[in-house]
Design a protein around this motif. Structure first.
Motif, PDB file in Angstrom:
ATOM      1  N   THR A 192      -1.783   9.993  -3.278  1.00 32.47           N
ATOM      2  CA  THR A 192      -0.290   9.889  -3.689  1.00 32.47           C
ATOM      3  C   THR A 192       0.413   9.182  -2.884  1.00 32.47           C
ATOM      4  OG1 THR A 192       0.115  11.714  -2.461  1.00 32.47           O
ATOM      5  CG2 THR A 192      -0.757  12.264  -4.785  1.00 32.47           C
ATOM      6  N   PHE A 193       1.738   8.761  -3.367  1.00 34.41           N
ATOM      7  CA  PHE A 193       2.942   8.045  -2.704  1.00 34.41           C
ATOM      8  C   PHE A 193       3.198   8.833  -1.540  1.00 34.41           C
ATOM      9  CE2 PHE A 193       7.081   7.066  -1.553  1.00 34.41           C
ATOM     10  CZ  PHE A 193       7.114   5.603  -1.586  1.00 34.41           C
ATOM     11  N   GLY A 215      -4.305   7.217  -7.353  1.00 35.32           N
ATOM     12  CA  GLY A 215      -4.945   6.029  -6.846  1.00 35.32           C
ATOM     13  C   GLY A 215      -3.544   5.043  -6.511  1.00 35.32           C
ATOM     14  N   VAL A 216      -2.676   5.571  -5.469  1.00 32.70           N
ATOM     15  CA  VAL A 216      -1.705   4.922  -4.843  1.00 32.70           C
ATOM     16  C   VAL A 216      -2.359   3.791  -3.767  1.00 32.70           C
ATOM     17  CG1 VAL A 216       0.478   5.124  -3.610  1.00 32.70           C
ATOM     18  CG2 VAL A 216       0.081   6.586  -5.444  1.00 32.70           C
ATOM     19  N   THR A 217      -3.284   4.643  -2.812  1.00 37.63           N
ATOM     20  CA  THR A 217      -3.359   3.679  -1.772  1.00 37.63           C
ATOM     21  C   THR A 217      -4.767   2.850  -2.603  1.00 37.63           C
ATOM     22  OG1 THR A 217      -2.755   4.655   0.055  1.00 37.63           O
ATOM     23  CG2 THR A 217      -4.847   3.551   0.607  1.00 37.63           C
ATOM     24  N   ASP A 218      -5.616   3.452  -3.229  1.00 41.21           N
ATOM     25  CA  ASP A 218      -6.912   2.841  -3.846  1.00 41.21           C
ATOM     26  C   ASP A 218      -6.663   2.807  -5.279  1.00 41.21           C
ATOM     27  OD1 ASP A 218      -9.203   1.902  -4.120  1.00 41.21           O
ATOM     28  OD2 ASP A 218     -10.261   3.837  -3.609  1.00 41.21           O
ATOM     29  N   ASN A 219      -6.155   1.850  -5.924  1.00 36.40           N
ATOM     30  CA  ASN A 219      -5.706   0.562  -5.178  1.00 36.40           C
ATOM     31  C   ASN A 219      -4.293   0.265  -5.649  1.00 36.40           C
ATOM     32  OD1 ASN A 219      -5.830  -1.652  -3.415  1.00 36.40           O
ATOM     33  ND2 ASN A 219      -6.395  -2.784  -4.948  1.00 36.40           N
ATOM     34  N   GLY A 220      -3.647   1.360  -5.881  1.00 37.46           N
ATOM     35  CA  GLY A 220      -2.035   0.575  -6.310  1.00 37.46           C
ATOM     36  C   GLY A 220      -1.600  -0.207  -5.146  1.00 37.46           C
ATOM     37  N   SER A 221      -1.832   0.255  -3.969  1.00 40.19           N
ATOM     38  CA  SER A 221      -1.352  -0.720  -2.657  1.00 40.19           C
ATOM     39  C   SER A 221      -1.474  -1.917  -3.246  1.00 40.19           C
ATOM     40  CB  SER A 221      -1.652  -0.183  -1.628  1.00 40.19           C
ATOM     41  OG  SER A 221      -3.213  -0.267  -1.303  1.00 40.19           O
ATOM     42  N   GLY A 222      -2.883  -2.323  -3.475  1.00 36.32           N
ATOM     43  CA  GLY A 222      -3.275  -3.884  -3.607  1.00 36.32           C
ATOM     44  C   GLY A 222      -2.327  -4.526  -4.930  1.00 36.32           C
ATOM     45  N   THR A 223      -2.420  -3.466  -5.949  1.00 38.80           N
ATOM     46  CA  THR A 223      -1.822  -4.187  -7.177  1.00 38.80           C
ATOM     47  C   THR A 223      -0.288  -4.317  -6.850  1.00 38.80           C
ATOM     48  OG1 THR A 223      -3.125  -2.774  -8.458  1.00 38.80           O
ATOM     49  CG2 THR A 223      -1.366  -3.471  -9.354  1.00 38.80           C
ATOM     50  N   ALA A 224       0.446  -3.378  -6.078  1.00 35.42           N
ATOM     51  CA  ALA A 224       1.646  -3.487  -5.766  1.00 35.42           C
ATOM     52  C   ALA A 224       2.047  -4.837  -5.072  1.00 35.42           C
ATOM     53  CB  ALA A 224       2.310  -2.352  -5.223  1.00 35.42           C
ATOM     54  N   ALA A 225       1.158  -5.203  -4.166  1.00 36.22           N
ATOM     55  CA  ALA A 225       1.255  -6.413  -3.397  1.00 36.22           C
ATOM     56  C   ALA A 225       1.207  -7.691  -4.127  1.00 36.22           C
ATOM     57  CB  ALA A 225       0.143  -6.345  -2.323  1.00 36.22           C
TER      58      ALA A 225
END
Length: 456
Positions: free
Chosen positions: A318-319, A162-172
């Protein structure tokens, strides 16, 4: 009460003097950028965002129903790491778990679960009761289908990075908490990582409902979901565009927030174009801003226009298939918007307590007479800006700085063909959300009649 009358002759329905091809913008200081906001935007680090994405991937799955006791894998390890990261950024951040015990129900909640949202609150100084929420969901999902082709929702431990959905939002959200917690703001900033999004917006629904029950004043919700890719599955790329979804109608609080995101985001991050999508979310889909919409709060979704459906909800999210550079640009837009709103005055009130707009036709009967209220004005308030647009225009087309007054008259401008709004601005140029004059719907009429009886 201070009153200003603007006498404008030869106006079109937009309120422009004849012969003008575009609005004349006021040179007042509200058009400036705020150097503090510029510093905040510049401090957003692509390197840290990339590190956060890799760490979130390392938990292998963040499924809401995965093992919460494993020290390095699953939802429990992930939420503990998010909690500790937030707590490490600043002693001023009040970090806690927002815990709910959710019963087995529906297709996706296949057993009872203890669900934990991770919340970090940065208290405001002058208007602490007013909140700006920046959020994303941190749970992940990889869909497994059985021999019959149907989704097997009991598969809660499969690899779901879940890097894009939704690790990306979490990282932001994590990076925004890190940077913004180094500053003081008039309003309270709230950073939230929601769980249970993939099971039907569970964590955000329970949080939003409780916020409404407690009477919280949430001025804006910025939901970041799928902001990690810049190339779609068909090869199309829009790596300098972010979509912002907002619910109807045309002048809903969420639509005003979306317009604000475009104005402020493009001002401070000129490399990006904010594209307004006048729809609550992508067609037939949803996100964690929707429960806030249901509770009457202004809430929007920021997302990439370049989704890759082959990687979503799969082991290949993935990343290696993500773009930290794109996530960083969207995070900077969030930073500009959240900081500007948290520093800005509260919006004026343009309706009576019964909801009737404070908009009339003036003494002449052919003018636009705007009035507004602003109780306990901020000491650094510079004044107000009247905004105008055609009823069919997507965004505001003209702005008039009118100063520290609470009414304004535009002679010769019809209130029937123009949409109006007012925003407050302080001496540093920080603008509030626009408060739009909304025509309430005409109630459906019913009449009692005494019809003559039909003749035999």
């Amino acid at each position: 009460m201070t009153r200003i009358v603007a006498v404008i002759v030869s106006l079109s329905v937009f309120g422009y003097p004849r012969g003008e091809s575009s609005p004349r913008m006021s040179p007042e200081p509200y058009m400036r950028v705020n150097p503090i906001v510029q510093q905040i935007v510049a401090a957003i680090s692509e390197e840290r965002i990339a590190e956060n994405l890799k760490k979130l991937e390392s938990f292998e799955t963040r499924h809401t129903l995965s093992d919460p006791t494993h020290p390095t894998r699953g939802i429990g390890a992930a939420r503990t790491w998010i909690f500790e990261q937030l707590r490490s950024y600043s002693p001023r951040l009040q970090v806690s778990f927002d815990t709910h015990f959710v019963k087995k129900q529906g297709q996706r909640l296949v057993r009872d679960v203890e669900l934990r949202n991770v919340v970090a609150v940065l208290p405001g100084t002058r208007q602490p009761e007013r909140r700006i929420v920046i959020c994303a969901h941190y749970d992940s999902l990889a869909i497994v289908r059985g021999p019959d082709g149907q989704v097997d929702w009991t598969q809660t431990e499969v690899f779901a990075p879940g890097v894009t959905d939704n690790g990306s939002g979490t990282a932001a959200v994590l990076e925004l908490a890190r940077v913004l917690s180094q500053y003081e703001f008039e309003k309270t900033l709230v950073f939230i990582a929601f769980a249970g999004e993939e099971q039907g917006l569970v964590g955000s629904t329970l949080y939003a409902q409780r916020a409404r029950q407690e009477g919280q004043i949430i001025e804006a919700v910025l939901n970041n979901d799928i902001i990690g890719t810049e190339v779609a599955g068909d090869g199309a790329s829009a790596n300098r565009v972010v979509w912002v979804f907002s619910e109807d109608p045309a002048d809903s609080p969420s639509r005003q927030l979306a317009r604000y995101v475009k104005r402020v985001g493009e001002l401070y991050v000129p490399a990006m174009r904010v594209e307004l999508i006048f729809r609550q979310d992508r067609f037939g889909r949803g996100g964690d801003h929707i429960p806030f919409n249901h509770e009457g709060y202004a809430a929007v979704r920021l997302t990439t226009p370049s989704e890759n459906f082959a990687h979503q909800h799969s082991a290949t999210d993935t990343f290696a298939n993500a773009s930290p550079a794109y996530t960083t640009l969207v995070t900077r837009i969030n930073a500009a918007v959240a900081a500007s709103l948290a520093l800005a005055p509260k919006p004026p009130v343009v309706a009576t307590e019964r909801g009737m707009p404070l908009l009339g036709r003036g003494r002449s009967g052919y003018a636009a007479h705007l009035r507004w209220r602003h109780e306990n004005p901020e000491p650094d308030l510079a004044g107000y800006v009247v905004v105008m647009r055609a009823t069919t225009a997507p965004d505001w087309e003209r702005e008039i700085f009118v100063g520290p007054v609470n009414e304004y008259v535009l002679e010769g401008v019809s209130i029937d063909a123009v949409t109006f709004g007012v925003k407050a601005v302080d001496r540093e140029g920080n603008e509030s959300l626009v408060a739009a004059y909304v025509n309430p719907p005409r109630p459906r009429a019913t009449f009692q009649t005494d019809e003559p009886r039909a003749r035999p």
